[in-house]
Motif scaffolding. Structure first.
Motif, PDB file in Angstrom:
ATOM      1  N   GLU A 137      -9.628 -11.373  -8.293  1.00 23.40           N
ATOM      2  CA  GLU A 137     -10.858 -10.609  -8.545  1.00 23.40           C
ATOM      3  C   GLU A 137     -11.383  -9.910  -7.292  1.00 23.40           C
ATOM      4  OE1 GLU A 137     -13.700 -13.026 -10.624  1.00 23.40           O
ATOM      5  OE2 GLU A 137     -12.445 -13.148 -12.425  1.00 23.40           O
ATOM      6  N   LYS A 138     -10.457  -9.423  -6.480  1.00 22.41           N
ATOM      7  CA  LYS A 138     -10.800  -8.567  -5.340  1.00 22.41           C
ATOM      8  C   LYS A 138     -10.603  -7.122  -5.797  1.00 22.41           C
ATOM      9  CE  LYS A 138     -11.773 -11.540  -2.073  1.00 22.41           C
ATOM     10  NZ  LYS A 138     -13.068 -11.531  -1.390  1.00 22.41           N
ATOM     11  N   TYR A 139     -11.611  -6.590  -6.447  1.00 18.94           N
ATOM     12  CA  TYR A 139     -11.424  -5.336  -7.164  1.00 18.94           C
ATOM     13  C   TYR A 139     -11.308  -4.124  -6.246  1.00 18.94           C
ATOM     14  CZ  TYR A 139     -12.500  -8.185 -11.209  1.00 18.94           C
ATOM     15  OH  TYR A 139     -12.474  -9.160 -12.166  1.00 18.94           O
ATOM     16  N   SER A 140     -11.927  -4.176  -5.084  1.00 20.58           N
ATOM     17  CA  SER A 140     -11.773  -3.047  -4.157  1.00 20.58           C
ATOM     18  C   SER A 140     -10.318  -2.938  -3.706  1.00 20.58           C
ATOM     19  CB  SER A 140     -12.693  -3.221  -2.949  1.00 20.58           C
ATOM     20  OG  SER A 140     -12.370  -4.390  -2.222  1.00 20.58           O
ATOM     21  N   LEU A 141      -9.699  -4.080  -3.420  1.00 21.72           N
ATOM     22  CA  LEU A 141      -8.294  -4.085  -3.022  1.00 21.72           C
ATOM     23  C   LEU A 141      -7.391  -3.759  -4.203  1.00 21.72           C
ATOM     24  CD1 LEU A 141      -8.318  -7.281  -0.762  1.00 21.72           C
ATOM     25  CD2 LEU A 141      -8.428  -4.899  -0.042  1.00 21.72           C
ATOM     26  N   TYR A 142      -7.780  -4.191  -5.384  1.00 22.93           N
ATOM     27  CA  TYR A 142      -6.999  -3.900  -6.589  1.00 22.93           C
ATOM     28  C   TYR A 142      -6.896  -2.395  -6.821  1.00 22.93           C
ATOM     29  CZ  TYR A 142      -6.217  -3.318 -11.643  1.00 22.93           C
ATOM     30  OH  TYR A 142      -5.755  -2.910 -12.872  1.00 22.93           O
ATOM     31  N   PHE A 143      -8.028  -1.700  -6.765  1.00 19.60           N
ATOM     32  CA  PHE A 143      -8.008  -0.256  -6.985  1.00 19.60           C
ATOM     33  C   PHE A 143      -7.254   0.461  -5.866  1.00 19.60           C
ATOM     34  CE2 PHE A 143     -11.638  -1.123  -9.835  1.00 19.60           C
ATOM     35  CZ  PHE A 143     -11.185  -0.437 -10.953  1.00 19.60           C
ATOM     36  N   PHE A 144      -7.403  -0.035  -4.653  1.00 19.41           N
ATOM     37  CA  PHE A 144      -6.691   0.583  -3.530  1.00 19.41           C
ATOM     38  C   PHE A 144      -5.183   0.486  -3.726  1.00 19.41           C
ATOM     39  CE2 PHE A 144      -4.597  -0.194   0.631  1.00 19.41           C
ATOM     40  CZ  PHE A 144      -4.706   1.087   1.143  1.00 19.41           C
ATOM     41  N   GLU A 145      -4.693  -0.696  -4.068  1.00 19.89           N
ATOM     42  CA  GLU A 145      -3.248  -0.867  -4.237  1.00 19.89           C
ATOM     43  C   GLU A 145      -2.739  -0.101  -5.458  1.00 19.89           C
ATOM     44  OE1 GLU A 145      -1.554  -1.986  -1.937  1.00 19.89           O
ATOM     45  OE2 GLU A 145      -2.920  -3.241  -0.775  1.00 19.89           O
ATOM     46  N   LEU A 146      -3.559   0.011  -6.501  1.00 16.69           N
ATOM     47  CA  LEU A 146      -3.164   0.840  -7.643  1.00 16.69           C
ATOM     48  C   LEU A 146      -2.991   2.293  -7.216  1.00 16.69           C
ATOM     49  CD1 LEU A 146      -5.164  -0.094 -10.885  1.00 16.69           C
ATOM     50  CD2 LEU A 146      -2.722  -0.359 -10.449  1.00 16.69           C
ATOM     51  N   ALA A 147      -3.942   2.779  -6.416  1.00 12.43           N
ATOM     52  CA  ALA A 147      -3.851   4.157  -5.930  1.00 12.43           C
ATOM     53  C   ALA A 147      -2.625   4.336  -5.039  1.00 12.43           C
ATOM     54  CB  ALA A 147      -5.123   4.528  -5.167  1.00 12.43           C
ATOM     55  N   ARG A 148      -2.358   3.354  -4.185  1.00 12.02           N
ATOM     56  CA  ARG A 148      -1.185   3.445  -3.310  1.00 12.02           C
ATOM     57  C   ARG A 148       0.104   3.445  -4.131  1.00 12.02           C
ATOM     58  NH1 ARG A 148       0.334   4.802   0.276  1.00 12.02           N
ATOM     59  NH2 ARG A 148       0.862   3.385   1.947  1.00 12.02           N
ATOM     60  N   GLY A 149       0.154   2.586  -5.144  1.00 13.58           N
ATOM     61  CA  GLY A 149       1.361   2.510  -5.965  1.00 13.58           C
ATOM     62  C   GLY A 149       1.574   3.729  -6.845  1.00 13.58           C
ATOM     63  N   SER A 150       0.487   4.451  -7.128  1.00  8.52           N
ATOM     64  CA  SER A 150       0.570   5.627  -8.003  1.00  8.52           C
ATOM     65  C   SER A 150       0.859   6.903  -7.237  1.00  8.52           C
ATOM     66  CB  SER A 150      -0.753   5.809  -8.761  1.00  8.52           C
ATOM     67  OG  SER A 150      -1.090   4.656  -9.476  1.00  8.52           O
ATOM     68  N   LEU A 151       0.422   6.959  -5.982  1.00  8.22           N
ATOM     69  CA  LEU A 151       0.438   8.217  -5.236  1.00  8.22           C
ATOM     70  C   LEU A 151       1.318   8.112  -4.001  1.00  8.22           C
ATOM     71  CD1 LEU A 151      -3.352   8.873  -5.713  1.00  8.22           C
ATOM     72  CD2 LEU A 151      -1.499  10.137  -6.803  1.00  8.22           C
ATOM     73  N   VAL A 152       2.579   7.795  -4.250  1.00  9.49           N
ATOM     74  CA  VAL A 152       3.601   7.788  -3.207  1.00  9.49           C
ATOM     75  C   VAL A 152       4.773   8.614  -3.716  1.00  9.49           C
ATOM     76  CG1 VAL A 152       2.995   5.611  -2.080  1.00  9.49           C
ATOM     77  CG2 VAL A 152       4.414   5.577  -4.131  1.00  9.49           C
ATOM     78  N   ARG A 153       5.788   8.767  -2.891  1.00  4.24           N
ATOM     79  CA  ARG A 153       6.927   9.602  -3.291  1.00  4.24           C
ATOM     80  C   ARG A 153       7.675   9.023  -4.488  1.00  4.24           C
ATOM     81  NH1 ARG A 153       7.907  13.297   1.046  1.00  4.24           N
ATOM     82  NH2 ARG A 153       6.952  12.567   2.975  1.00  4.24           N
ATOM     83  N   ILE A 154       7.736   7.696  -4.563  1.00  4.48           N
ATOM     84  CA  ILE A 154       8.429   7.041  -5.679  1.00  4.48           C
ATOM     85  C   ILE A 154       7.407   6.147  -6.379  1.00  4.48           C
ATOM     86  CG2 ILE A 154      10.456   5.697  -6.356  1.00  4.48           C
ATOM     87  CD1 ILE A 154      11.526   6.249  -3.481  1.00  4.48           C
ATOM     88  N   PRO A 155       6.542   6.718  -7.220  1.00  5.88           N
ATOM     89  CA  PRO A 155       5.430   5.945  -7.788  1.00  5.88           C
ATOM     90  C   PRO A 155       5.881   4.908  -8.800  1.00  5.88           C
ATOM     91  CG  PRO A 155       5.515   8.141  -8.754  1.00  5.88           C
ATOM     92  CD  PRO A 155       6.547   8.114  -7.671  1.00  5.88           C
ATOM     93  N   SER A 156       5.075   3.863  -8.923  1.00  2.69           N
ATOM     94  CA  SER A 156       5.272   2.864  -9.968  1.00  2.69           C
ATOM     95  C   SER A 156       4.686   3.405 -11.270  1.00  2.69           C
ATOM     96  CB  SER A 156       4.580   1.557  -9.575  1.00  2.69           C
ATOM     97  OG  SER A 156       4.370   0.738 -10.703  1.00  2.69           O
ATOM     98  N   LYS A 157       5.480   3.421 -12.317  1.00  6.59           N
ATOM     99  CA  LYS A 157       5.004   3.962 -13.598  1.00  6.59           C
ATOM    100  C   LYS A 157       3.830   3.150 -14.134  1.00  6.59           C
ATOM    101  CE  LYS A 157       9.361   6.036 -15.123  1.00  6.59           C
ATOM    102  NZ  LYS A 157      10.432   6.011 -16.157  1.00  6.59           N
ATOM    103  N   HIS A 158       3.914   1.836 -13.989  1.00  4.68           N
ATOM    104  CA  HIS A 158       2.838   0.990 -14.521  1.00  4.68           C
ATOM    105  C   HIS A 158       1.544   1.209 -13.744  1.00  4.68           C
ATOM    106  CE1 HIS A 158       1.141  -2.419 -16.683  1.00  4.68           C
ATOM    107  NE2 HIS A 158       0.648  -2.841 -15.528  1.00  4.68           N
ATOM    108  N   ALA A 159       1.639   1.282 -12.427  1.00  6.78           N
ATOM    109  CA  ALA A 159       0.441   1.535 -11.609  1.00  6.78           C
ATOM    110  C   ALA A 159      -0.152   2.892 -11.945  1.00  6.78           C
ATOM    111  CB  ALA A 159       0.797   1.460 -10.128  1.00  6.78           C
ATOM    112  N   LEU A 160       0.705   3.878 -12.114  1.00  5.65           N
ATOM    113  CA  LEU A 160       0.242   5.233 -12.414  1.00  5.65           C
ATOM    114  C   LEU A 160      -0.460   5.289 -13.765  1.00  5.65           C
ATOM    115  CD1 LEU A 160       0.198   8.202 -11.509  1.00  5.65           C
ATOM    116  CD2 LEU A 160       2.419   8.485 -12.604  1.00  5.65           C
ATOM    117  N   ASN A 161       0.122   4.652 -14.767  1.00 10.39           N
ATOM    118  CA  ASN A 161      -0.490   4.665 -16.101  1.00 10.39           C
ATOM    119  C   ASN A 161      -1.835   3.943 -16.109  1.00 10.39           C
ATOM    120  OD1 ASN A 161       1.628   6.099 -17.216  1.00 10.39           O
ATOM    121  ND2 ASN A 161       2.767   4.267 -17.813  1.00 10.39           N
TER     122      ASN A 161
END
Length: 656
Positions: A255-279
């Motif tokens: 339940e560290k939501y600030s870090l959760y959203f940050f890592e979701l953004a990192r996983g979505s907005l890289v050269r090889i994004p994670s589909k699940h993070a992006l969705n």
């Protein structure tokens, strides 16, 4: 087994068949019995043995191809081994851990006496499976290290973190295959190494999740080993989104939501994004009535009421609530609850009061929440526009939602500068995060023409930046008061540079330094992960001075074309805000400002063509022996794109 048949289709078909057998074991519910579990273990051992042999055959084939120097037509598929390791986790190991998780939840529903008795039986089997899985992936890493010399493509510090040693130059290393920019095996081996690290981190996540018979919330510290492996994986190849997705799962669980959203953004907005993070992130941002966002806002509001005595938790939850409120108000302004309005969720006065205490945790929350906010704006563009097109759009091309999002975001950013950074950065020069926020903001703004034009018109933001720059320019750390026409140089990446490597919102890197020294150094592979040699390592204060110079250069350049009436007063060495008696003052460029302060612009020396040619050849010769992780990631991305043969798929993923 015929290696010629081993390709993506073959592996998917093979794992589909194995998964069906695995599901039969897991769904039977008979594995609770000791004898039945022995049968299940034999099944898993058979799977491991089968895929170990397949992996060895694929590696041997690639070695033979390399040693024989065969033509391109005879080379094996570079992505097969990484895909095998990825499918092995997602089709075999993770489903088994998830089965253990279901069993765990059944156990904690029992009364205490039965619960502890059942948990002992459960824990014994779960740990045994974890150790088998851990040993399997670690043995693959050891195998890769034994066969290949990776000193020029993987930083030595990574092997040190894994308690593995890659000798620099010994007789034994001469027998290894050297991986470098010219070796066709480099791509496959480094990606495989990183996939093993991700799988190890994920295995530790499940072990920690299930190690105590309690439904009590876990802390981030409990997942220390998992985070350690995942951080090493991100150092190895920072543009693979799956690493950040696994970190996001940890922070959601704790339940560290600030870090959760940050890592979701990192996983979505890289050269090889994670589909699940992006969705997931796309739904949080683009779906007006997305249920998960509403549930999170409800939970955060409850926490802010319950945790009034804990200022740290209250601040963190309020910042995340502010972020979610901005999203909701932007996407659905007419239906959003007035109590969810961004100004209601986090008022300037409260921000000021809360920022006076627990500043280290607060600044970290703000830094990562701002990064998530930037990622949210990036995903607001339609799928037809690629990154290059989005960055060239003008302010007038933005739609109402995007402008509304920028309005709310920059109001919050201006408050952060005024209330958190400006009063506190001088007291905390050893904490990189204060100035890292400004570095991140400036690089984000200049990465998009539309945001740059908007920021030039945002009076509060420009005023906040001007006042902060006044402090930086006239600070003793910037003595003598210096304004340069050139970006400062350093010999290695700082902590925030590593944190935001390959983040697409800032064109994949913080670009406010001239990093020629970083990349032209023989120690480049360690410099880009912030591990320079001892004689190159700077003190915290020296790093702070360089950050100040970088921000001054970027900030002054930004304010050159501001439309907020802010001007430079050479006699006081300060920017003056609109209404300060400077309406008719001449708007000066950076070079003019430098001349007013008697700082001469750096002169470009004339160099003969022969010297230039020799210097270029020498530089190219050095780089020929070094392959950067970006090259590997670009190659991996190209392989993925080539496989997308369907026009519909291309259109759907065009903006990635």
């Amino acid at each position: 087994m015929n290696n010629e048949e081993v390709n993506e289709e073959y592996l998917k078909s093979l794992f589909k068949d194995v998964r069906s057998h695995l599901d039969e074991h897991l769904k039977s519910r008979q594995i609770y019995d000791e004898d039945a579990y022995i049968t299940f273990r034999c099944f898993l051992d058979g799977i491991h043995h089968k895929f170990t042999r397949l992996l060895e055959e694929l590696l041997l084939k690639q070695e033979n191809v390399y040693r024989k120097n065969t033509s391109n037509n005879e080379r094996s598929d570079d992505a097969v081994i990484p895909l095998l390791l990825k499918l092995l986790w997602f089709q075999i190991h993770e489903p088994t851990f998830q089965w253990f998780e279901c069993w765990f939840h059944d156990i904690i529903q029992l009364d205490s006496r039965r619960m502890f008795r059942s948990f002992r039986n459960f824990f014994k089997k779960m740990v045994r499976f974890f150790k088998t899985t851990h040993k399997y992936y670690y043995s693959i890493i050891e195998c890769l290290c034994a066969k290949f010399d990776m000193n020029t493509v993987v930083p030595h510090d990574i092997f040190a973190k894994l308690n593995l040693v890659q000798p620099m130059e010994t007789p034994s290393t001469s027998e290894k295959i050297v991986l470098d920019a010219t070796n066709p095996l480099t791509f496959s081996i480094v990606i495989s190494l990183q996939r093993c690290l991700i799988n190890l981190g994920s295995a530790h996540f499940y072990k920690t999740l299930l190690d105590k018979p309690s439904s009590k919330l876990k802390s981030v510290e409990d997942f220390e080993k998992s985070i350690r492996y995942l951080n090493i994986a991100s150092l190895c190849l920072p543009s693979v989104g799956d690493t950040y997705l696994q970190l996001a799962k940890i922070y959601l669980t704790t339940e560290k939501y600030s870090l959760y959203f940050f890592e979701l953004a990192r996983g979505s907005l890289v050269r090889i994004p994670s589909k699940h993070a992006l969705n997931t992130l796309r739904n949080l941002i683009l779906t007006p009535n997305f249920l998960e966002r509403k549930l999170l806002m409800k939970k955060l509001k409850m926490y802010t009421r319950k945790n009034r005595k804990s200022k740290r938790l209250l601040f963190e939850n309020s910042v995340v609530l502010q972020f979610l409120a901005i999203l909701e108000h932007t996407m659905n302004p007419y239906l959003s609850n007035p109590s969810n309005a961004p100004n209601y969720c986090l008022k300037r006065e409260y921000l000021q009061a809360a920022a006076l205490e627990y500043h280290a945790e607060h600044v970290s929350v703000i830094l990562k929440s701002l990064a998530a906010m930037m990622g949210s704006f990036d995903l607001m563009f339609t799928g037809e526009k690629g990154k290059g097109q989005r960055s060239k759009l003008k302010y007038v091309d933005l739609n109402k939602r995007q402008v509304s999002f920028l309005n709310l975001s920059f109001d919050f950013i201006a408050n952060v500068i005024d209330v958190v950074i400006k009063p506190s950065w001088q007291k905390n020069t050893e904490d990189f995060r204060y100035l890292a926020i400004i570095r991140l903001l400036v690089c984000w703004i200049k990465s998009y023409r539309s945001i740059l034009q908007y920021a030039h018109r945002h009076k509060e933001f420009c005023s906040s930046m001007a006042l902060l720059l006044n402090d930086l320019i006239n600070n003793p750390s910037n003595c003598p008061r210096h304004l340069s026409n050139h970006r400062p140089q350093r010999s290695y990446y700082f902590e925030e540079d590593i944190m935001f490597r390959e983040f697409s919102c800032i064109n994949f890197a913080l670009t406010d330094f001239n990093d020629g020294l970083v990349y032209n150094s023989p120690n480049m592979i360690n410099n880009i992960i912030g591990c320079p040699s001892a004689n190159e390592r700077l003190s915290s204060r020296e790093e702070c001075i360089l950050r100040i110079k970088s921000i001054i250069f970027s900030g002054v350049k930004f304010l050159e074309k501001n439309d907020a009436g802010i001007t430079w007063n050479a006699s006081t060495f300060k920017f003056e805000l609109a209404g300060s008696g400077t309406k008719d003052r001449h708007q000066m460029t950076l070079s003019e400002i430098s001349l007013k302060i008697n700082i001469k612009p750096q002169q470009v020396r004339a160099v003969s063509p022969k010297k230039v040619e020799r210097k270029t050849d020498k530089s190219l010769h050095k780089r020929a022996k070094i392959i950067s992780v970006t090259q590997l990631e670009a190659q991996f991305a190209n392989v993925r794109r080539e496989r997308k043969s369907s026009p519909e798929k291309k259109k759907k993923n065009a903006f990635l």
